[in-house]
Design a protein around this motif. Structure first.
Motif, short mmCIF file in Angstrom:
data_model
loop_
_atom_site.label_atom_id
_atom_site.label_comp_id
_atom_site.label_asym_id
_atom_site.label_seq_id
_atom_site.Cartn_x
_atom_site.Cartn_y
_atom_site.Cartn_z
N LEU A 1 0.59 -0.88 0.01
CA LEU A 1 -0.11 0.45 -0.66
C LEU A 1 1.04 1.31 0.11
CD1 LEU A 1 -3.26 -0.99 2.47
CD2 LEU A 1 -2.64 -0.49 0.02
N ARG B 1 -6.71 2.06 -4.37
CA ARG B 1 -6.98 1.63 -3.46
C ARG B 1 -8.81 1.65 -3.54
NH1 ARG B 1 -5.53 2.89 2.49
NH2 ARG B 1 -7.44 2.42 2.59
N GLU C 1 -12.06 2.66 -1.57
CA GLU C 1 -12.89 3.52 -0.82
C GLU C 1 -13.96 4.10 -0.68
OE1 GLU C 1 -9.23 6.64 -0.28
OE2 GLU C 1 -8.76 5.28 0.25
N ARG D 1 -8.70 -3.82 3.33
CA ARG D 1 -8.08 -3.05 1.63
C ARG D 1 -8.30 -3.32 0.98
NH1 ARG D 1 -6.20 -1.76 7.28
NH2 ARG D 1 -5.75 0.71 7.27
N VAL E 1 -7.52 -3.32 -3.31
CA VAL E 1 -7.06 -2.38 -4.34
C VAL E 1 -7.51 -2.49 -5.59
CG1 VAL E 1 -4.59 -2.63 -5.80
CG2 VAL E 1 -5.11 -2.02 -3.26
#
Length: 141
Positions: A61, A93, A95, A118, A120
Motif C-alpha cells: 500500500l 485503493r 475506498e 483494504r 486494491v
C-alpha cells in the motif's frame, strides 16, 4: 510464431481475460524510490475486466501510494502447454463503500489467516499473453 521446435502462440486479450478469470494467484510488481518489489497475491477479476485483491497496511500500500503504475503477472501449465499473462496498468485503493460492498460479494478470501480490509483495483492499460506448447527439448548437439 515458432521458436526452436516448439510453438509459441500469442493470446488475444479475450483469451487472457478468460485465463485470468479461471485462476486466482498472481504476482504484483511495484516500484517506489528506485526500488522494485514483487508480491504474490490472490485476486479476482470483476465484470469490468479489472483485477481486485485484498491487502493489509504495509509495503504494498505504501509503494502504491507513491507510484500507482504496476505490472501483474500470472502463469500456469499442464502436461501439454504453459502460459503467461502480463497486465500493465495502474492500481488504486478501493475506498467508496458501495465499491467495497460489491468487491466483498466477489468471494475473495485471504489464503492465510490475516485480516485484510483494504481492497486494491488494477486497471489494465495493456494485457499480453503467450501460450507455449510443452514439447521435449530439441537436439542440442
Amino acid at each position: 510464431m515458432d521458436i526452436g521446435s516448439g510453438a509459441v502462440t500469442v493470446m488475444t486479450a479475450d483469451d487472457c481475460w478468460a485465463r485470468l478469470t479461471a485462476t486466482s494467484l498472481g504476482r504484483i510488481a511495484v516500484s517506489a524510490a528506485g526500488q522494485i518489489d514483487i508480491f504474490p497475491v490472490n485476486y479476482v477479476v470483476d465484470e469490468h475486466h479489472t483485477l481486485l485483491f485484498r491487502t493489509a497496511p504495509g509495503t504494498k500500500l505504501l509503494e502504491l501510494a507513491i507510484n500507482d503504475r504496476v505490472a501483474f503477472e500470472v502463469d500456469d501449465h499442464d502436461a501439454d502447454a504453459a502460459w503467461s499473462i502480463v497486465v500493465k496498468g495502474r492500481a488504486e485503493r478501493v475506498e467508496k463503500q458501495g465499491e467495497i460492498d460489491r468487491a466483498e460479494q466477489l468471494g475473495l478470501a485471504p489464503w492465510i489467516p490475516t485480516l485484510k480490509y483494504r481492497w486494491v483495483r488494477i486497471h489494465a492499460d495493456e494485457i499480453t499473453g503467450r501460450q507455449f506448447d510443452r514439447q521435449p527439448e530439441p537436439e542440442r548437439f
